[in-house]
Design an enzyme around this catalytic site. Structure first.
Site, mmCIF file in Angstrom:
data_model
loop_
_atom_site.group_PDB
_atom_site.id
_atom_site.type_symbol
_atom_site.label_atom_id
_atom_site.label_comp_id
_atom_site.label_asym_id
_atom_site.label_seq_id
_atom_site.Cartn_x
_atom_site.Cartn_y
_atom_site.Cartn_z
ATOM 1 N N ARG A 18 -6.584 11.451 -7.084
ATOM 2 C CA ARG A 18 -7.801 10.654 -6.983
ATOM 3 C C ARG A 18 -9.059 11.506 -6.859
ATOM 4 O O ARG A 18 -10.168 10.974 -6.946
ATOM 5 C CB ARG A 18 -7.706 9.729 -5.760
ATOM 6 N N ARG A 70 0.826 -1.217 0.000
ATOM 7 C CA ARG A 70 0.000 0.000 0.000
ATOM 8 C C ARG A 70 0.856 1.262 0.000
ATOM 9 O O ARG A 70 0.439 2.296 0.529
ATOM 10 C CB ARG A 70 -0.971 0.015 1.183
ATOM 11 N N TYR A 123 -15.064 -12.769 -0.713
ATOM 12 C CA TYR A 123 -15.785 -11.552 -1.092
ATOM 13 C C TYR A 123 -17.041 -11.883 -1.886
ATOM 14 O O TYR A 123 -18.108 -11.295 -1.667
ATOM 15 C CB TYR A 123 -14.883 -10.636 -1.926
ATOM 16 N N ARG A 158 -3.314 6.338 0.112
ATOM 17 C CA ARG A 158 -3.858 7.454 0.887
ATOM 18 C C ARG A 158 -2.854 8.179 1.760
ATOM 19 O O ARG A 158 -3.127 9.284 2.229
ATOM 20 C CB ARG A 158 -5.020 6.950 1.744
ATOM 21 N N ASP A 180 -6.535 -3.520 -7.730
ATOM 22 C CA ASP A 180 -7.260 -4.101 -6.609
ATOM 23 C C ASP A 180 -7.512 -5.565 -6.948
ATOM 24 O O ASP A 180 -7.652 -5.919 -8.130
ATOM 25 C CB ASP A 180 -8.587 -3.383 -6.364
#
Length: 367
Positions: free
Chosen positions: A63, A50, A175, A54, A99
């Site tokens: 973004r 990651r 998921y 962010r 992703d």
């Protein structure tokens, strides 16, 4: 023999000058690739899970107004986001910005990545009829991924690696079956044990999709791949061996002999040897397990990746760097070592700390 230089498990390469290959640009093998192979490196390679995301103000600015899946599927955005942390931190590898649900969406599954939640599936998978919603992934479905990977690889130095990745069948299946993130995976485990044939058929299809997604990335220029099994730490060894390992092995086999393969999961201390044996050159270790214990559990058969606790990035520099040094030192005893976090960069992390950690790893391991 210099104890600061990682040694190849067979006792071959002992000089960083041998870190070359005829086919690469200028014959240079990326430092991460050499470490994954157990070859000598000028320093311990470092990247952060990651690292693109962010914690970077430039990422948040880029973004703005772009949904996650849109950013993953637009080559100009995806390429720039992937390269941002490489420029800022001077890490040894870029991790392709994507992703794990991207290939599943590419074959037609109706899903979205909801901010603050994660992947959410419109209609959860619960019956055999749902298998028809998972056709094979073909390269024409992800031409944007090919373009993005090629663009990133062209922008990196020859000693820097590009890591492609995919989600492992168990995590993808969770998921799809749960309809989104789950704390207990009750529907997943109920299907696994209640209808093993359907479970295996579902995972076979997901393994084929994930394997094809890795192949697309390697064909486009990825130097290594990582298989993420984010939720598999919720299983015991017996269930992992019976219901998961064969499918993960199929994914990893899709690029066998082409690039190094990294296998990582969270909370997988009891599964490390099995994850390595599924077909990985490198076993990722989360922050709950010391590298020395991980080396013992994997029998010294694999290079290791990890494993700084991402929460320690909020600590003062003195204890943080002391822990970094400990991990670098522990990694010397492995057949190969790639420095990383034991999980992903937290959103509120000061990116300057990551830059300092990178420099520290390079300095300490290159002595």
């Amino acid at each position: 023999m210099d104890p600061n230089v990682p040694q190849h498990p067979t006792g071959t390469s002992t000089s960083a000058e041998q870190n070359t290959a005829p086919g690469g640009e200028g014959g240079v093998v990326p430092t991460l690739v050499a470490a994954a192979r157990g070859e000598a490196t000028p320093h311990t390679p470092v990247w952060f899970m990651r690292q693109a995301g962010r914690s970077l103000p430039e990422y948040r600015a880029l973004r703005e107004g772009n949904a996650m899946l849109e950013a993953c599927r637009r080559p100009e955005l995806c390429t720039e986001i992937t390269l941002q942390p490489v420029r800022r931190h001077d890490v040894d590898a870029a991790i392709f910005f994507s992703d794990i649900v991207v290939p599943v969406q590419a074959v037609g599954v109706d899903l979205d990545i909801v901010p603050g939640v994660g992947p959410v599936v419109a209609e959860p998978f619960r019956t055999r009829a749902d298998l028809d919603r998972l056709p094979e992934l073909t390269p024409d479905m992800v031409t944007d991924i090919t373009e993005s990977v090629a663009g990133v690889r062209a922008a990196l130095r020859s000693d820097q690696a590009l890591i492609g990745f995919a989600g492992a069948p168990f995590t993808l299946a969770s998921y799809l079956v749960e309809g989104g993130p789950s704390k207990n995976h009750e529907n997943t485990k109920a299907l696994m044990h209640g209808d093993p044939e359907l479970w295996n058929d579902l995972c076979e299809r997901l393994a084929a999709i994930a394997g094809a997604f890795l192949q697309v990335q390697v064909d486009a220029g990825a130097d290594a791949v990582q298989l993420f099994d984010s939720w598999v730490g919720y299983l015991n060894r017996a269930d992992y061996q019976r219901f998961v390992a064969p499918h993960s092995a199929r994914v990893l086999a899709s690029v066998e002999g082409r690039v190094p393969r990294i296998h990582f999961g969270v909370g997988t201390g009891e599964l490390l040897d099995l994850m390595g044996d599924a077909g990985a050159e490198v076993v990722g270790v989360d922050y709950r397990v010391d590298l020395a214990d991980a080396l013992e559990r994997t029998g010294g058969r694999h290079a290791l990746q990890g494993n700084l606790d991402p929460a320690l990035l909020f600590a003062p520099d003195e204890p943080l760097m002391a822990r970094v040094d400990e991990i670098v030192e522990a990694g010397r005893k492995a057949p190969g070592h790639i420095f990383n976090l034991g999980h992903g960069v937290l959103p509120t992390t000061d990116p300057d700390v990551l830059t300092r950690v990178t420099a520290r790893v390079h300095e300490t391991s290159g002595r």
